[in-house]
Write an enzyme that holds these catalytic residues in place. Structure first.
Site, PDB file in Angstrom:
ATOM      1  N   GLU A  38      48.583  52.557  25.806  1.00 11.24           N
ATOM      2  CA  GLU A  38      48.501  51.214  25.200  1.00 11.24           C
ATOM      3  C   GLU A  38      49.849  50.800  24.612  1.00 11.24           C
ATOM      4  O   GLU A  38      50.260  49.656  24.720  1.00 11.24           O
ATOM      5  CB  GLU A  38      47.421  51.180  24.110  1.00 11.24           C
ATOM      6  CG  GLU A  38      45.996  51.218  24.637  1.00 11.24           C
ATOM      7  CD  GLU A  38      45.664  50.012  25.510  1.00 11.24           C
ATOM      8  OE1 GLU A  38      46.140  48.907  25.214  1.00 11.24           O
ATOM      9  OE2 GLU A  38      44.937  50.196  26.500  1.00 11.24           O
ATOM     10  N   CYS A 193      44.865  36.278  36.823  1.00 13.54           N
ATOM     11  CA  CYS A 193      45.182  35.117  35.986  1.00 13.54           C
ATOM     12  C   CYS A 193      46.576  35.290  35.398  1.00 13.54           C
ATOM     13  O   CYS A 193      46.752  35.388  34.191  1.00 13.54           O
ATOM     14  CB  CYS A 193      44.128  34.950  34.891  1.00 13.54           C
ATOM     15  SG  CYS A 193      44.232  33.334  34.104  1.00 13.54           S
ATOM     16  N   CYS A 200      43.238  31.718  41.561  1.00 13.28           N
ATOM     17  CA  CYS A 200      41.894  31.228  41.224  1.00 13.28           C
ATOM     18  C   CYS A 200      40.909  31.456  42.371  1.00 13.28           C
ATOM     19  O   CYS A 200      39.724  31.650  42.141  1.00 13.28           O
ATOM     20  CB  CYS A 200      41.956  29.745  40.864  1.00 13.28           C
ATOM     21  SG  CYS A 200      43.065  29.413  39.490  1.00 13.28           S
ATOM     22  N   CYS A 203      39.150  34.645  41.853  1.00 16.39           N
ATOM     23  CA  CYS A 203      38.800  34.955  40.463  1.00 16.39           C
ATOM     24  C   CYS A 203      37.290  34.835  40.200  1.00 16.39           C
ATOM     25  O   CYS A 203      36.655  33.884  40.640  1.00 16.39           O
ATOM     26  CB  CYS A 203      39.546  34.001  39.532  1.00 16.39           C
ATOM     27  SG  CYS A 203      39.219  34.348  37.794  1.00 16.39           S
ATOM     28  N   CYS A 209      35.666  28.255  34.898  1.00 14.97           N
ATOM     29  CA  CYS A 209      36.945  28.124  34.198  1.00 14.97           C
ATOM     30  C   CYS A 209      37.375  26.655  34.081  1.00 14.97           C
ATOM     31  O   CYS A 209      37.497  25.955  35.083  1.00 14.97           O
ATOM     32  CB  CYS A 209      37.982  28.929  34.968  1.00 14.97           C
ATOM     33  SG  CYS A 209      39.644  28.729  34.351  1.00 14.97           S
TER      34      CYS A 209
END
Ligand code: SF4
Length: 346
Positions: A38, A193, A200, A203, A209
């Site tokens: 992370e 994205c 898109c 997606c 969206c």
């Protein structure tokens, strides 16, 4: 706005079918390994992180090994990843875990967020992946996905917008499969994205969206507002005797420190104090110049000086128009004088 379960359900189904499953830090529940990934991923792409991550783990396989190392050794293994504060904080946090948590990684997001270099979002991700804790994440990728899917206006760095996004992120959390959901929202932001070319067509949020439906992918998230800088205005005089211009040596510090510039002020006020005999005057084209902290509009006035004059002031000097190329002039002043020279002094 769609109901929250629809968003989460789509995301989980998509992650299971199309998300990333084989990254080196995904096959573990070890909080140390998850934490390391992370932190490395905060400002760095996955492909760059992988070799660093593996090399780091080989040298520092657990918290104890990291805590026992010197900071110089840790930074040696961080070299090339950049943002070295991340490496320093990682080391400091490992020492804190060793000294204050008995070497065991804290298990709640609240405790994790108290370690150096770990913010709320990263703490929630570690707690989710390592301990299955249910908590929202909100890094840059997630902010992009949420602002687009739900049409959230306003720069996400503004506290009010950020609060709205945290509340939304929390309201969207599924009751189960939190790790898959969290990985899904990370993967969606990183792979589909994306900032400049969202895909898109592939997606799972298509049809749901707002940005996609309204063709506003380029407008969301709202860009950081341009910094407003103050505007200033000043009149400068080009005292010109037919061949030479009168220039002022600026004080050593401050704007244009130590350089030659045109004297500032109105011709009628400056002429007597400088000891020049003013003839005709004519306004020249205005010029704008941007400094770091303000924008300056210069209004130059060409002032014919009736007779060559010696100047009364020690910091003033007459410079031949033919010599201005060699003089230490700030760019805007050079432009004004260059246009005068091109016009042949008229
Ligand atoms: S539909 Fe397009 S803009 Fe909307 S979340 Fe998916 S990739 Fe992003």
């Amino acid at each position: 706005m769609s109901s929250p379960p629809t968003f989460a359900a789509r995301l989980i189904a998509w992650q299971e079918a199309h998300g990333r499953h084989d990254l080196p830090w995904q096959q573990t529940r070890d909080p140390y390994r998850i934490w390391l990934s992370e932190i490395m991923l905060q400002q760095t792409q996955v492909a760059t992180v992988i070799p660093y991550y593996l090399r780091f783990l080989e040298r520092f396989p657990d918290i104890a090994a990291l805590a026992a190392a010197t900071q110089a050794e840790v930074l040696e293994y961080w070299a090339g990843l950049g943002y070295y504060a991340r490496g320093r904080n990682l080391h400091a946090a490992a020492q804190l875990i060793a000294s204050e948590h008995g070497g065991r990684f804290p298990a709640t997001a609240e405790q994790i967020a108290e370690l150096p270099g770990i913010g709320r979002s990263t703490a929630a991700a570690i707690a989710g992946f390592a301990f299955g804790a249910r908590g929202a994440i909100l890094d840059g990728n997630v902010k992009r996905v949420l602002t687009r899917v739900f049409g959230i206006e306003g720069f996400p760095g503004r506290p009010a917008v950020e609060r709205e996004l945290w509340a939304l992120a929390e309201s969207l959390l599924p009751a189960e499969k939190i790790e898959i959901y969290t990985q899904g929202i990370m993967d969606l932001g990183a792979t589909l994205c994306t900032r400049s070319r969202p895909n898109c067509g592939e997606c799972p949020m298509r049809g749901l969206c707002v940005a996609e439906q309204e063709g506003r992918q380029a407008e969301l998230p709202t860009a950081k507002p341009a910094r407003q800088i103050p505007e200033k205005q000043t009149t400068v005089c080009v005292f010109f005797d037919g061949k030479r211009v009168l220039l002022e040596r600026r004080p050593p510090s401050g704007i244009w420190g130590g350089m030659l510039a045109l004297p500032e002020g109105l011709p009628e006020q400056l002429a007597p104090s400088l000891g020049v005999c003013l003839g005709s005057t004519r306004a020249l084209a205005e010029l704008r110049h941007t400094f770091t902290h303000f924008r300056l509009t210069l209004t130059p006035v060409l002032c014919r000086v009736a007779a060559p004059a010696a100047c009364n002031e020690a910091n003033m000097e007459w410079v031949a128009l033919t010599r201005i190329d060699d003089a230490a002039l700030p760019t805007p002043i050079r432009k004004i004088l260059a246009s005068l020279a091109r016009a042949g002094g008229d």
